[in-house]
Design a protein around this motif. Structure first.
Motif, mmCIF file in Angstrom:
data_model
loop_
_atom_site.group_PDB
_atom_site.id
_atom_site.type_symbol
_atom_site.label_atom_id
_atom_site.label_comp_id
_atom_site.label_asym_id
_atom_site.label_seq_id
_atom_site.Cartn_x
_atom_site.Cartn_y
_atom_site.Cartn_z
ATOM 1 N N LEU A 1 0.833 -1.206 0.000
ATOM 2 C CA LEU A 1 0.000 0.000 0.000
ATOM 3 C C LEU A 1 0.868 1.257 0.000
ATOM 4 O O LEU A 1 0.649 2.171 -0.796
ATOM 5 N N ALA A 2 1.880 1.292 0.864
ATOM 6 C CA ALA A 2 2.738 2.473 0.979
ATOM 7 C C ALA A 2 3.500 2.747 -0.314
ATOM 8 O O ALA A 2 3.705 3.904 -0.690
ATOM 9 N N GLU A 3 3.914 1.680 -0.995
ATOM 10 C CA GLU A 3 4.716 1.828 -2.213
ATOM 11 C C GLU A 3 3.885 1.749 -3.492
ATOM 12 O O GLU A 3 4.438 1.808 -4.583
ATOM 13 N N ASN A 4 2.565 1.578 -3.336
ATOM 14 C CA ASN A 4 1.675 1.389 -4.491
ATOM 15 C C ASN A 4 2.284 0.332 -5.412
ATOM 16 O O ASN A 4 2.556 0.569 -6.586
ATOM 17 N N ALA A 5 2.503 -0.853 -4.845
ATOM 18 C CA ALA A 5 3.310 -1.873 -5.510
ATOM 19 C C ALA A 5 2.619 -3.226 -5.543
ATOM 20 O O ALA A 5 1.597 -3.440 -4.906
ATOM 21 N N VAL A 6 3.252 -4.121 -6.315
ATOM 22 C CA VAL A 6 2.899 -5.536 -6.312
ATOM 23 C C VAL A 6 4.051 -6.250 -5.622
ATOM 24 O O VAL A 6 5.204 -6.113 -6.025
ATOM 25 N N ILE A 7 3.746 -6.994 -4.575
ATOM 26 C CA ILE A 7 4.773 -7.725 -3.849
ATOM 27 C C ILE A 7 4.492 -9.212 -3.990
ATOM 28 O O ILE A 7 3.394 -9.677 -3.673
ATOM 29 N N VAL A 8 5.488 -9.948 -4.479
ATOM 30 C CA VAL A 8 5.391 -11.404 -4.555
ATOM 31 C C VAL A 8 5.934 -11.932 -3.231
ATOM 32 O O VAL A 8 7.122 -11.846 -2.954
ATOM 33 N N ALA A 9 5.037 -12.459 -2.412
ATOM 34 C CA ALA A 9 5.408 -12.890 -1.068
ATOM 35 C C ALA A 9 5.913 -14.327 -1.036
ATOM 36 O O ALA A 9 6.716 -14.682 -0.181
ATOM 37 N N GLN A 10 5.434 -15.149 -1.973
ATOM 38 C CA GLN A 10 5.807 -16.562 -1.960
ATOM 39 C C GLN A 10 5.692 -17.123 -3.366
ATOM 40 O O GLN A 10 4.797 -16.763 -4.121
ATOM 41 N N MET A 11 6.628 -18.016 -3.692
ATOM 42 C CA MET A 11 6.600 -18.705 -4.984
ATOM 43 C C MET A 11 6.733 -20.193 -4.719
ATOM 44 O O MET A 11 7.653 -20.630 -4.051
ATOM 45 N N THR A 12 5.783 -20.966 -5.229
ATOM 46 C CA THR A 12 5.814 -22.414 -5.088
ATOM 47 C C THR A 12 5.832 -23.036 -6.478
ATOM 48 O O THR A 12 4.839 -22.953 -7.206
ATOM 49 N N PRO A 13 6.967 -23.640 -6.865
ATOM 50 C CA PRO A 13 7.036 -24.241 -8.202
ATOM 51 C C PRO A 13 6.207 -25.518 -8.281
ATOM 52 O O PRO A 13 6.014 -26.217 -7.276
ATOM 53 N N PHE A 14 5.716 -25.814 -9.482
ATOM 54 C CA PHE A 14 4.993 -27.054 -9.756
ATOM 55 C C PHE A 14 5.919 -27.991 -10.522
ATOM 56 O O PHE A 14 6.619 -27.569 -11.443
ATOM 57 N N PHE A 15 5.872 -29.253 -10.174
ATOM 58 C CA PHE A 15 6.643 -30.277 -10.875
ATOM 59 C C PHE A 15 5.716 -31.418 -11.234
ATOM 60 O O PHE A 15 4.829 -31.772 -10.448
ATOM 61 N N ASN A 16 5.908 -32.002 -12.427
ATOM 62 C CA ASN A 16 5.166 -33.207 -12.780
ATOM 63 C C ASN A 16 5.818 -34.373 -12.053
ATOM 64 O O ASN A 16 7.009 -34.597 -12.195
ATOM 65 N N GLU A 17 5.034 -35.030 -11.263
ATOM 66 C CA GLU A 17 5.548 -36.195 -10.559
ATOM 67 C C GLU A 17 4.929 -37.425 -11.205
ATOM 68 O O GLU A 17 3.743 -37.670 -11.058
ATOM 69 N N THR A 18 5.745 -38.161 -11.921
ATOM 70 C CA THR A 18 5.252 -39.380 -12.554
ATOM 71 C C THR A 18 5.539 -40.553 -11.636
ATOM 72 O O THR A 18 6.646 -40.699 -11.124
ATOM 73 N N LYS A 19 4.536 -41.360 -11.441
ATOM 74 C CA LYS A 19 4.688 -42.537 -10.588
ATOM 75 C C LYS A 19 4.868 -43.763 -11.476
ATOM 76 O O LYS A 19 4.193 -43.911 -12.485
ATOM 77 N N THR A 20 5.765 -44.598 -11.079
ATOM 78 C CA THR A 20 5.955 -45.839 -11.813
ATOM 79 C C THR A 20 5.197 -46.946 -11.085
ATOM 80 O O THR A 20 5.131 -46.971 -9.869
ATOM 81 N N THR A 21 4.611 -47.822 -11.849
ATOM 82 C CA THR A 21 3.868 -48.937 -11.251
ATOM 83 C C THR A 21 4.688 -50.212 -11.377
ATOM 84 O O THR A 21 5.409 -50.421 -12.335
ATOM 85 N N SER A 22 4.580 -51.024 -10.373
ATOM 86 C CA SER A 22 5.338 -52.285 -10.387
ATOM 87 C C SER A 22 4.496 -53.411 -10.912
ATOM 88 O O SER A 22 3.357 -53.518 -10.725
#
Length: 126
Positions: free
Chosen positions: A105-126
């Motif tokens: 608000l004070a800086e009239n800004a956009v602040i990115v507070a947190q970044m969570t990356p996404f990963f494809n997790e492939t599961k292998t079946t036995s």
């Protein structure tokens, strides 16, 4: 109207515009783009942002524009409202989060507070 009166009138308008600003909590999903800085192997990310604006639509537009300038590829934006709206909904908001909102608000800004990356997790079946 003399120059002093015009300056005072202009200052009053500016103060009014600043006081109308609010901070909105936004969750932005981004995809991959060359040069985006996301970790290798990530398929995208979720960004928790605090953005100022006179309304949520303006906060979203400004956030998307800033993220595009940072070579990110915004795909979807979810709004969670202002501090007051979130408190009314029963959200627990930490002091750190409140400080980041106050800074946005004070800086009239956009602040990115947190970044969570996404990963494809492939599961292998036995």
């Amino acid at each position: 109207m003399d120059t002093t009166a015009r300056k005072a009138s202009h200052l009053t308008k500016r103060e009014t515009n600043v006081s109308r600003q609010q901070v909105y909590t936004l969750l932005v999903e981004v995809g991959r783009k060359t040069g985006d800085g996301l970790p290798e192997g990530a398929t995208g990310a979720a960004l928790m942002c605090y953005a100022s604006g006179v309304d949520e639509a303006e906060a979203v537009r400004e956030t998307v524009a800033i993220l595009k300038q940072a070579d990110l590829a915004p795909l979807d934006v979810s709004g969670y409202g202002t501090l007051d709206e979130r408190l009314a909904d029963g959200h627990d908001i930490s002091d750190e989060e409140r400080e980041l909102m106050a800074r946005a608000l004070a800086e009239n800004a956009v602040i990115v507070a947190q970044m969570t990356p996404f990963f494809n997790e492939t599961k292998t079946t036995s």
